[in-house]
Structures are given as C-alpha cells and as structure tokens.
Design a protein around this motif. Structure first.
Motif, PDB file in Angstrom:
ATOM      1  N   VAL A 100       0.857  -1.200   0.000  1.00  0.00           N
ATOM      2  CA  VAL A 100       0.000   0.000   0.000  1.00  0.00           C
ATOM      3  C   VAL A 100       0.890   1.246   0.000  1.00  0.00           C
ATOM      4  CG1 VAL A 100      -1.588   1.346   1.460  1.00  0.00           C
ATOM      5  CG2 VAL A 100      -2.019  -1.087   1.061  1.00  0.00           C
ATOM      6  N   ARG A 101       1.951   1.244   0.826  1.00  0.00           N
ATOM      7  CA  ARG A 101       2.829   2.431   0.878  1.00  0.00           C
ATOM      8  C   ARG A 101       3.599   2.582  -0.427  1.00  0.00           C
ATOM      9  NH1 ARG A 101       7.052   2.905   5.716  1.00  0.00           N
ATOM     10  NH2 ARG A 101       8.090   1.303   4.502  1.00  0.00           N
ATOM     11  N   LEU A 102       4.046   1.465  -1.018  1.00  0.00           N
ATOM     12  CA  LEU A 102       4.761   1.551  -2.299  1.00  0.00           C
ATOM     13  C   LEU A 102       3.856   2.181  -3.357  1.00  0.00           C
ATOM     14  CD1 LEU A 102       7.235   0.783  -4.088  1.00  0.00           C
ATOM     15  CD2 LEU A 102       6.050  -1.368  -4.591  1.00  0.00           C
ATOM     16  N   ILE A 121       6.873  10.435   1.318  1.00  0.00           N
ATOM     17  CA  ILE A 121       7.135   9.593   0.138  1.00  0.00           C
ATOM     18  C   ILE A 121       8.429   8.825   0.396  1.00  0.00           C
ATOM     19  CG2 ILE A 121       7.681   9.624  -2.332  1.00  0.00           C
ATOM     20  CD1 ILE A 121       6.070  12.251  -2.517  1.00  0.00           C
ATOM     21  N   LYS A 122       8.407   7.512   0.178  1.00  0.00           N
ATOM     22  CA  LYS A 122       9.623   6.723   0.443  1.00  0.00           C
ATOM     23  C   LYS A 122      10.506   6.778  -0.809  1.00  0.00           C
ATOM     24  CE  LYS A 122      11.005   2.496   2.867  1.00  0.00           C
ATOM     25  NZ  LYS A 122      11.866   3.080   3.882  1.00  0.00           N
ATOM     26  N   SER A 123      11.117   7.930  -0.980  1.00  0.00           N
ATOM     27  CA  SER A 123      11.943   8.206  -2.165  1.00  0.00           C
ATOM     28  C   SER A 123      13.364   7.720  -1.934  1.00  0.00           C
ATOM     29  CB  SER A 123      11.934   9.726  -2.391  1.00  0.00           C
ATOM     30  OG  SER A 123      13.150  10.164  -2.930  1.00  0.00           O
ATOM     31  N   THR A 129      10.876  15.173  14.324  1.00  0.00           N
ATOM     32  CA  THR A 129      10.089  14.539  13.268  1.00  0.00           C
ATOM     33  C   THR A 129      10.206  13.026  13.383  1.00  0.00           C
ATOM     34  OG1 THR A 129      11.952  14.938  11.781  1.00  0.00           O
ATOM     35  CG2 THR A 129      10.061  16.449  11.638  1.00  0.00           C
ATOM     36  N   GLU A 130      11.407  12.527  13.131  1.00  0.00           N
ATOM     37  CA  GLU A 130      11.683  11.085  13.214  1.00  0.00           C
ATOM     38  C   GLU A 130      13.191  10.929  13.288  1.00  0.00           C
ATOM     39  OE1 GLU A 130      10.452   9.100   9.545  1.00  0.00           O
ATOM     40  OE2 GLU A 130      10.839  10.917   8.392  1.00  0.00           O
ATOM     41  N   ALA A 131      13.723   9.768  12.966  1.00  0.00           N
ATOM     42  CA  ALA A 131      15.171   9.591  12.914  1.00  0.00           C
ATOM     43  C   ALA A 131      15.563   9.296  11.472  1.00  0.00           C
ATOM     44  CB  ALA A 131      15.592   8.481  13.864  1.00  0.00           C
ATOM     45  N   SER A 132      16.875   9.132  11.215  1.00  0.00           N
ATOM     46  CA  SER A 132      17.324   9.059   9.818  1.00  0.00           C
ATOM     47  C   SER A 132      16.743   7.858   9.084  1.00  0.00           C
ATOM     48  CB  SER A 132      18.852   9.040   9.746  1.00  0.00           C
ATOM     49  OG  SER A 132      19.358   7.762  10.063  1.00  0.00           O
ATOM     50  N   ALA A 133      16.482   6.755   9.789  1.00  0.00           N
ATOM     51  CA  ALA A 133      15.924   5.568   9.144  1.00  0.00           C
ATOM     52  C   ALA A 133      14.967   4.830  10.078  1.00  0.00           C
ATOM     53  CB  ALA A 133      17.052   4.640   8.685  1.00  0.00           C
ATOM     54  N   SER A 134      14.338   5.578  10.961  1.00  0.00           N
ATOM     55  CA  SER A 134      13.368   4.961  11.882  1.00  0.00           C
ATOM     56  C   SER A 134      12.447   6.055  12.420  1.00  0.00           C
ATOM     57  CB  SER A 134      14.094   4.247  13.033  1.00  0.00           C
ATOM     58  OG  SER A 134      15.070   5.070  13.617  1.00  0.00           O
ATOM     59  N   ASN A 135      11.333   5.662  12.994  1.00  0.00           N
ATOM     60  CA  ASN A 135      10.419   6.623  13.622  1.00  0.00           C
ATOM     61  C   ASN A 135      10.785   6.801  15.092  1.00  0.00           C
ATOM     62  OD1 ASN A 135       8.193   5.319  11.362  1.00  0.00           O
ATOM     63  ND2 ASN A 135       8.324   7.546  11.579  1.00  0.00           N
ATOM     64  N   ALA A 136      10.555   8.029  15.587  1.00  0.00           N
ATOM     65  CA  ALA A 136      10.939   8.371  16.965  1.00  0.00           C
ATOM     66  C   ALA A 136       9.694   8.461  17.854  1.00  0.00           C
ATOM     67  CB  ALA A 136      11.690   9.697  16.969  1.00  0.00           C
ATOM     68  N   GLY A 180       5.515   7.514   7.095  1.00  0.00           N
ATOM     69  CA  GLY A 180       4.554   6.719   7.870  1.00  0.00           C
ATOM     70  C   GLY A 180       5.092   5.290   7.968  1.00  0.00           C
ATOM     71  N   GLY A 181       5.818   5.010   9.029  1.00  0.00           N
ATOM     72  CA  GLY A 181       6.478   3.708   9.151  1.00  0.00           C
ATOM     73  C   GLY A 181       5.463   2.579   9.269  1.00  0.00           C
ATOM     74  N   VAL A 182       5.754   1.488   8.595  1.00  0.00           N
ATOM     75  CA  VAL A 182       4.905   0.303   8.716  1.00  0.00           C
ATOM     76  C   VAL A 182       5.031  -0.258  10.135  1.00  0.00           C
ATOM     77  CG1 VAL A 182       4.649  -2.083   7.900  1.00  0.00           C
ATOM     78  CG2 VAL A 182       4.925  -0.218   6.251  1.00  0.00           C
ATOM     79  N   THR A 183       6.239  -0.215  10.677  1.00  0.00           N
ATOM     80  CA  THR A 183       6.450  -0.689  12.051  1.00  0.00           C
ATOM     81  C   THR A 183       5.746   0.249  13.029  1.00  0.00           C
ATOM     82  OG1 THR A 183       8.647  -1.222  11.224  1.00  0.00           O
ATOM     83  CG2 THR A 183       8.237  -1.654  13.558  1.00  0.00           C
ATOM     84  N   ARG A 184       5.802   1.549  12.741  1.00  0.00           N
ATOM     85  CA  ARG A 184       5.112   2.550  13.574  1.00  0.00           C
ATOM     86  C   ARG A 184       3.637   2.188  13.695  1.00  0.00           C
ATOM     87  NH1 ARG A 184       1.817   6.578  12.608  1.00  0.00           N
ATOM     88  NH2 ARG A 184       1.890   8.520  13.799  1.00  0.00           N
ATOM     89  N   THR A 230      11.364   2.952  16.173  1.00  0.00           N
ATOM     90  CA  THR A 230      10.799   1.768  15.515  1.00  0.00           C
ATOM     91  C   THR A 230      11.157   1.777  14.042  1.00  0.00           C
ATOM     92  OG1 THR A 230       8.699   2.899  15.033  1.00  0.00           O
ATOM     93  CG2 THR A 230       8.782   1.580  17.057  1.00  0.00           C
ATOM     94  N   GLY A 231      11.283   0.601  13.471  1.00  0.00           N
ATOM     95  CA  GLY A 231      11.539   0.483  12.036  1.00  0.00           C
ATOM     96  C   GLY A 231      11.644  -0.985  11.644  1.00  0.00           C
ATOM     97  N   THR A 232      11.560  -1.226  10.352  1.00  0.00           N
ATOM     98  CA  THR A 232      11.604  -2.590   9.817  1.00  0.00           C
ATOM     99  C   THR A 232      12.845  -3.335  10.263  1.00  0.00           C
ATOM    100  OG1 THR A 232      10.254  -2.041   7.904  1.00  0.00           O
ATOM    101  CG2 THR A 232      11.797  -3.853   7.625  1.00  0.00           C
ATOM    102  N   THR A 233      13.987  -2.655  10.295  1.00  0.00           N
ATOM    103  CA  THR A 233      15.223  -3.337  10.674  1.00  0.00           C
ATOM    104  C   THR A 233      15.615  -3.021  12.120  1.00  0.00           C
ATOM    105  OG1 THR A 233      16.513  -1.522   9.758  1.00  0.00           O
ATOM    106  CG2 THR A 233      16.118  -3.396   8.307  1.00  0.00           C
TER     107      THR A 233
HETATM  108  N1  PLP Z   1      11.542   6.888   8.837  1.00  0.00           N
HETATM  109  C1  PLP Z   1      12.473   6.807   7.882  1.00  0.00           C
HETATM  110  C2  PLP Z   1      13.088   8.069   7.383  1.00  0.00           C
HETATM  111  C3  PLP Z   1      12.866   5.569   7.346  1.00  0.00           C
HETATM  112  O1  PLP Z   1      13.787   5.512   6.381  1.00  0.00           O
HETATM  113  C4  PLP Z   1      12.270   4.385   7.860  1.00  0.00           C
HETATM  114  C5  PLP Z   1      12.640   3.081   7.352  1.00  0.00           C
HETATM  115  O2  PLP Z   1      13.461   2.940   6.499  1.00  0.00           O
HETATM  116  C6  PLP Z   1      11.310   4.524   8.868  1.00  0.00           C
HETATM  117  C7  PLP Z   1      10.956   5.777   9.328  1.00  0.00           C
HETATM  118  C8  PLP Z   1      10.636   3.317   9.441  1.00  0.00           C
HETATM  119  O3  PLP Z   1       9.707   2.801   8.521  1.00  0.00           O
HETATM  120  P1  PLP Z   1       9.325   1.264   8.512  1.00  0.00           P
HETATM  121  O4  PLP Z   1       8.810   0.945   9.856  1.00  0.00           O
HETATM  122  O5  PLP Z   1       8.289   1.145   7.468  1.00  0.00           O
HETATM  123  O6  PLP Z   1      10.578   0.512   8.208  1.00  0.00           O
END
Ligand code: PLP
Length: 291
Positions: A51-53, A147-149, A180-187, A207-211, A244-247
């Motif tokens: 859905v996010r893609l 947008i997950k650009s 806002t969030e972190a570089s690759a995860s939600n805060a 909008g993190g899927v893990t969030r 939180t985040g996928t990894t």
């Molecule tokens: N915020 C950013 C900027 C990210 O790059 C990511 C994951 O790569 C997330 C949040 C967490 O998103 P998700 O839980 O979908 O991995």
C-alpha cells in the motif's frame, strides 16, 4: 552462496545484475523503494508495504512496474531463491530509462523494478537490552518525507554523523524543536505520566509500517497513546525515548547527545513493546503473504 536479484524481468546472480546508466533512479533519484522484514520465511505486514509503495508511486505520478499479484510472486521467488528465513527484501522502482532531461519522459518509458534480499534482520536482542545512544540533528530534508523516495542524502549524512559519534541513530528536529523522526526509523517518547507519543503521519515523516504496527500493539495492550508533535526538550525530560523500524523493531534509546534519558537505562514500556512486537513477528506464517 551467491545472492539472486530480480532486475526488470530477470533473476540474476547479484554480481551480474545491472541497471542502465540513464536510468532516472541513478541520475535524478527518481525512484521509490520499500524494505520489508522476512521472519521465518514470511513477510511482516506485506500488504502495508505494498500500500505504501503504491502510494509513493501515485504521489510521484510514476506507473506501477507490475500488478500487485505479479509483484508478490517476484518477492516470494526472491525469498525462495535466496533461502531467506530471517532477513529483508528490498524493492526499488525507478521511473525508467530515458535520455537525461529533468521533465518526465513519455508514457512509453516503462518503470524499472529491482528486488533483492539480505540475510539477517535487526540489531541483536543484547543491543536492545542495553538500549542505544542517539544524537540530535537539524532535519534538513524536503517537504515530502511521507514519500519513500530513494533521494536519501540528508538521511545518509545524518546516519554518518551518528556513526562518527558512535551512536545508533540521529533524531531529527525542525527549527521549532519538533522531533520529526530519525534518519531511518520513527521516533517515540513516553511522558512522565506514561503516555506514549509519536509524531502524526504528516508530510514531515515517513509513515512507518512498524510505527503503525506498534501503535496497534500499544493500544491493544491498553497503553495511552497520542499521535502529536513533541520537541527535543520534551523528549530529553521524558520517561523514555525509543525508535521503531523494519530493521530496528522497537529500540530503547538511553542517551541523546551523551545525556541520559531518565535513569539512563532502557525503558520498561519500550522493552515491553519490543517483546510484544517480537511475539507478532514470531506468529508470522505463510498466511502473512495474504495479510
Ligand atoms: N523513517 C524513515 C526516514 C525511514 O527511512 C524508515 C525506514 O526505512 C522509517 C521511518 C521506518 O519505517 P518502517 O517501519 O516502514 O521501516
């Protein structure tokens, strides 16, 4: 074992997989991506990632490279060919190959699709048991962070700054102090009166899927949860901070910029949510491909 990649209709050993030098993903970062976690051979929140893609593609007026059904078969095949039990799948869609010009190419240019897989998912549990240090940095990204650009330079610069500071992540803040969030995860933070808070899903965050999964888990567990902006100052004075985040799954934060959060140990709410998230992951079966 050689990794197998899917590139525009072909499954190839990754070392032989190539993209065109005039692919717009390469020249303009004109592409979007997803990373999903595979756990016991099954995907976490598959549908939410698709859905996010599709949302990212729509927002950028980019065509879909494949139907949802065909894409699922490709992802399943990549998981199978790479024997992924616990790992991640990466998918990238670029606008396609065309002579370099900023404006979109004509409709005859088809999007490119790349799907790869990696073994191993998430930092070890012992990292989470101790919690991690983060740094704070000004958020210098654009106004469409929803947008997950693949245009991730500000994120890579922030993560590099964190790595140089021997920190796990960089928490990003706006000029008014809002996290806002972190570089690759939600805060996230937990207030002194135990309310879990995270930034709402506006254009300022992904909008993190893990969030979304952790929000549901927290509400189902009876926690008080608020989706509202909070500042770095509020986070520093909070009971807990976590990511939180996928990894990342759920990761307690124990220090921001070398200053401890509360007593400097991982928070009980974050550890509980991590355990509950893990229970969700452990429950994944083949049926998760259709969930
Ligand atoms: N915020 C950013 C900027 C990210 O790059 C990511 C994951 O790569 C997330 C949040 C967490 O998103 P998700 O839980 O979908 O991995």
């Amino acid at each position: 074992m050689s990794h197998i990649a899917y590139v525009n209709g072909r499954y190839l050993p990754q070392r032989l997989a190539q993209v065109h030098i005039e692919d717009r993903g390469y020249q303009f970062a004109d592409g979007v991506y997803e990373v999903m976690c595979i756990w016991n051979g099954a995907p976490a929140d598959y549908e939410a990632h698709i859905v996010r893609l599709n949302r990212s593609l729509n927002e950028l007026r980019m065509a879909s490279p494949a139907s949802d059904g065909a894409l699922k078969l490709i992802v399943q095949e990549i998981v199978r060919r790479n024997h992924v039990e616990k790992g991640t799948v990466y998918m990238q869609v670029n606008r396609g190959v065309a002579p370099r010009a900023h404006a979109f190419p004509g409709a005859s240019v088809k999007p490119s699709l790349i799907v790869t897989a990696k073994h191993g998912a998430g930092p070890s549990d012992s990292v989470a048991e101790h919690g991690v240090k983060v740094i704070s940095m000004a958020d210098m990204r654009w106004e469409r962070c929803d947008i997950k650009s693949v245009g991730l330079l500000p994120n890579t610069l922030a993560k590099q700054a964190a790595a140089e500071a021997k920190a796990f992540e960089a928490i990003l803040y706006l000029p008014d102090g809002t996290v806002t969030e972190a570089s690759a995860s939600n805060a996230w933070m937990v207030t002194p009166d135990k309310v879990i808070v995270t930034h709402p899903t506006t254009n300022a965050i992904l909008g993190g899927v893990t969030r979304a999964r952790v929000l549901k888990i927290a509400k189902d567990a009876g926690y008080a949860v608020q989706e509202r902006p909070f500042t770095l100052e509020e986070a520093r004075k909070g009971k807990e901070v976590f990511l939180t985040g996928t990894t990342t799954f759920v990761m307690p934060v124990v220090e921001i910029d070398d200053k401890p959060i509360a007593n400097g140990g991982p928070g009980t709410v974050a550890l509980d949510l991590r355990q509950r998230y893990r229970t969700y992951m452990d429950s994944l079966t083949e049926a998760a491909w259709d969930a």
